[in-house]
Design an enzyme around this catalytic site. Structure first.
Site, short mmCIF file in Angstrom:
data_model
loop_
_atom_site.label_atom_id
_atom_site.label_comp_id
_atom_site.label_asym_id
_atom_site.label_seq_id
_atom_site.Cartn_x
_atom_site.Cartn_y
_atom_site.Cartn_z
N GLY C 145 0.90 -0.97 0.13
CA GLY C 145 -0.02 0.04 -0.07
C GLY C 145 0.97 1.15 0.02
O GLY C 145 2.20 1.31 0.33
N CYS C 146 0.22 2.31 -0.42
CA CYS C 146 1.06 3.64 -0.56
C CYS C 146 1.45 4.01 0.78
O CYS C 146 2.71 4.61 1.11
CB CYS C 146 0.24 4.72 -1.34
#
Lengths: 339, 339, 339, 339
Positions: C145-146
């Site tokens: 995930g970012c």
């Protein structure tokens, strides 16, 4: 083939964009990076996005520092290029991102910029009729202004096809980087965000005679250009809305399809789709759409371009490629960064 | 004097701005707040900035809910106003922020909006010649569109003085709230930020006939209007660049000074200063500058306005004041929120 | 070597960024482009910046359409990857940009996402201790995930060096593209511009367990993660401010210099210089600075990253390179697009 | 009652916001407007949004020009207020928007600002426990800093109720106007848009001791404050994310409901709704939400405020009202301008 390249004015926005493109160019080795007041400071202070050059320190913009390169890009305030170029020698390819050598008429230069005209250089807009051939093997290039890039390419097919009257209105929204890094209150983020504002209204912007020169050359007659720039809250991008009276009923799309068919960086959008600057960010593409307005009998053309890429540094690299005999598209992309 | 006011369409942007202004109006008591699909939800979910109304719940937009008020503002999708207004009775002041009753020509309505024309109402732009008197004591008002507000007021003095040809070009940058809260991909923040984009190009925007109607009425002849809207990354504001050929050499400034001298909301800027939308945020003022371009023999007028305030809700309140016999400026301000 | 690549979810932001990077990758040929609801529409409608793919039409996201490729990137809503991957065969390299295979603990999956856990895949963050080797020659990769990318890389050196307590606070500003193209009112441009807003506050964001998993694995103990995301008005970029109590007085800079020394995409800024997301736009670099706060005895680390590039699509391509045995940096750049 | 008011520093952002509010205050007559380097220029050049004051010219900031007013607002660089205030006389109400008189501890002043401490004045944050009474009938007020306004009001109820440990982390996103009109490259629009960046990291921001002072006074013990400001691309607004370890399981909402119940400008949002700065633009309201994070046993409080209104000029006017014995809310609104 590897060419050694210097950039004068490397701390500014045009200089930074030149370096971004040159870092991705397979035939280039980046040499001297120079600046005016910022000489002696690290490049990373001004261009933190250029990580591979993070260790570089800016040198003084002098002929001595710029000597020994195959290509020198000048991103300097206007009036500074001619003298420096003279010192660099005729065998060096000098590409000037400034205005000094764009106008062919000395009287135009004196009226709009003041001082003595330094003469014109081959004009780095290969998309104009006949212009590409004039850039091969040259040693001097004048890179076009950003607004003239959008407006001239947008209207060139119409004048080349003879379908419009020589009386154009151009209103162009522009991002703030077009104004450079000048420390002016009206360019502060607090002032710019939420603000659309016109400036140099009433035909007072210096890009006006350049647009008129480009279109007049194609039209074979003087073209009246009413040009209004509008500053809008985005860092980059120009959206130029251009209109002129149609001489008669014509198939506008056919005119534009034909004119752009073989151009690697001109992108005529599908019918009914209108350009957005967001799609051009960081790319060398210019997106265009054109339509006739039957109620007013006018042609309306809208062009989107990244003022720093195709509008400045991309055109400079494109011109370098042509002057050096490289494929015109080397190191340049039509792919934007979005959203 | 206290008037009881209802707002239909209270969850949208126009409705929210109406409520913001009405909360500051000394003669108003806010009654029913209604919505379409959002009926039953708390107003605070849609308008978190309206703290004093945080406890309100939206009701259905029906004549029954809107009954019993002195004034009803309609901020509805077009085509919805006529039937509802008919049910509200002739003694209720109905102020329609939608398009239904703006156009006087039925053929225009059918061409641009489709369906049957519901007839025109007194037009809520008191700054047009003779318009103010027509708004006193009326019971129905059609609030102008936001683009027509900017373009009509910008060009009205020139047509009233007879100094321009009836062939105008208007390119107007607009903030995103003009499009309302529609859930369209191109209105997402990710798409809008960094993007300038034209739409409805080639004379296809529905505000075109409204501009032509306003200017044509003053000119006494058909006025050709080439209008292009450009979406730019800001929530509010319109900057309209308007140009038309000058008939002869005139003192443009004198024309505008005279025309706007007694107007409480029209602000002609000092010579050489050009409007910015940032200075109009949340205010009912329209900022204007005008100049002649001697090279093209054109008049160029630039107008800045908040599309939601003077461009919609402010004009609605201004019209209410006139219709009720209140001082025209009650509850309205020329002070913007900046930066 | 040329690998044939398909992208499922090509109309979204992650899909678009994958294609932007893949267009510049010298060893890739772009094959099938698929979508869910947008199947059948032209890619250019959704990704107007991808000019070289302007003629492509989106196909349905099915195993049949995705068959026959060496690599398949999945940019799908969570919960959709496992079944599709199973149909693609074990010899195809499948790189999942979604969340399905990131969490190693089934209970974590069930609590935060719901439904049955599909099992974990090799985790595409080569910068974590020991992680790079685990990505070589694999056939399945879970792209991080970012937010976990920014927070984990920012804090990993401190936990690896054992200098902080397992009690971290992360507050991360994020651009709007992190939310995808969802048509939600709060993501409209009108709402987003001028707005900073927190969401999923109080440890409710699904990236929280992923951060805790990454840091806990390094620390060898459970790490408490207080994570708050803040939406700010920019299309891209994450700026994560991360803090944890220091166990003792240490030379923080030395720890970070050593940890990042050989990492091609991690850029420790010069002392005293703090990251800005603007310098990372479109690049695969993560910019970091770290300092001790003597008054609170805390480590403060700030990391900037482009959520779509290094935060998603860049990590995907970096993982592809490792899995295929290509040089890790192929087709990826540390140069951002600025301003 | 009409009081005659002067504003020193009228060309800056705080000065402009003071004037915006004072123009809407029913008991105020605006007298002298002074500036430093901008003296002699028209106010409209700096504050084009203040149309009713368009004819004003800025005078020099001297005691002579400021004499003869009932109230003098000082919006000056720090270190300038004490000497000027001394010359204005003890019978004039002097409200200082600068930092000079906020800190009570001379050692704090010397460490964080340098130079001799000019002494503390009554602190203009009536929402702190016991603070309102200390502002009645005073002749000197120190207006709080913008970040301390958000952080102190957000955490005050928790310390007053004794539910948290004295170890807080505050990360606050701020719009650019907080930095004033300083002509610094990093504040240019081109740099700011698209950028989130941290500054003064590691406890180096001068608002840190002010937050610690406010919270420490309530807690009765030293409170460790880890404070990181983050610049984000919007003109106005602060979103402060504040967290501290909970001492035990408590009903957080009940604590906050009770604490804010009678405060006219503090707006506790409905459960599950989180603040956005957009809802506070131009208003004097501070929006708050608070929650316990059971996984980390932390309180997380988020506060949104307009840094120029409640964060500076609004608090100044609120303090003036209290000092003059006017209703505290006179001329102030909880209604924001949105979208």
């Amino acid at each position: 083939m590897t060419v050694r390249v210097a950039v004068a004015g490397a701390s500014g926005y045009a200089g930074g964009e030149l370096l971004r493109l040159l870092l991705g160019h397979p035939d280039v080795e980046i040499g001297a990076l120079t600046a005016g007041g910022n000489a002696g400071t690290p490049l990373s202070q001004h261009q933190p996005h250029l990580v591979p050059l993070a260790d570089r320190v800016l040198q003084d913009t002098t002929a001595a520092e710029l000597a020994g390169h195959d290509v020198v890009f000048l991103a300097l305030p206007h009036g500074k290029s001619a003298e420096l170029a003279a010192q660099l020698g005729d065998d060096v390819l000098v590409i000037d991102c400034g205005a000094d050598h764009r106008l062919t008429d000395a009287a135009d230069w004196e009226r709009w910029y003041g001082g003595e005209h330094a003469g014109s250089w081959p004009y780095g807009m290969p998309e104009l009729p006949g212009a590409r051939e004039n850039l091969r093997d040259v040693k001097r290039v004048a890179v076009p202004g950003c607004f003239p890039t959008a407006a001239s390419i947008a209207l060139a097919p119409a004048f080349a096809a003879g379908i419009v009257e020589p009386d154009v209105v151009v209103v162009a929204a522009t991002g703030t980087s077009g104004a450079g890094k000048s420390l002016k209150p009206n360019l502060l983020g607090s002032e710019v965000m939420g603000a659309a504002s016109a400036y140099n209204v009433g035909g007072r912007h210096r890009h006006t005679p350049e647009i008129a020169q480009n279109l007049g050359k194609i039209a074979g007659t003087r073209v009246a250009v009413s040009f209004t720039p509008v500053l809008v809250p985005m860092p980059r991008g120009i959206l130029a809305t251009c209109t002129a009276p149609l001489k008669s009923t014509v198939d506008v799309r056919a005119v534009y399809e034909k004119a752009y068919a073989d151009e690697p960086f001109l992108h005529l959008l599908p019918e009914g789709v209108w350009p957005t600057t967001a799609a051009t960010l960081g790319s060398n593409a210019l997106h265009v759409q054109a339509v006739a307005d039957p109620d007013t009998n006018r042609l309306v053309v809208v062009a989107a371009v990244d003022n720093l890429t195709k509008g400045t540094a991309g055109a400079a690299v494109q011109s370098m490629n042509l002057a050096l005999g490289l494929p015109e598209t080397t190191g340049l992309s039509t792919v934007g960064v979005a959203p």
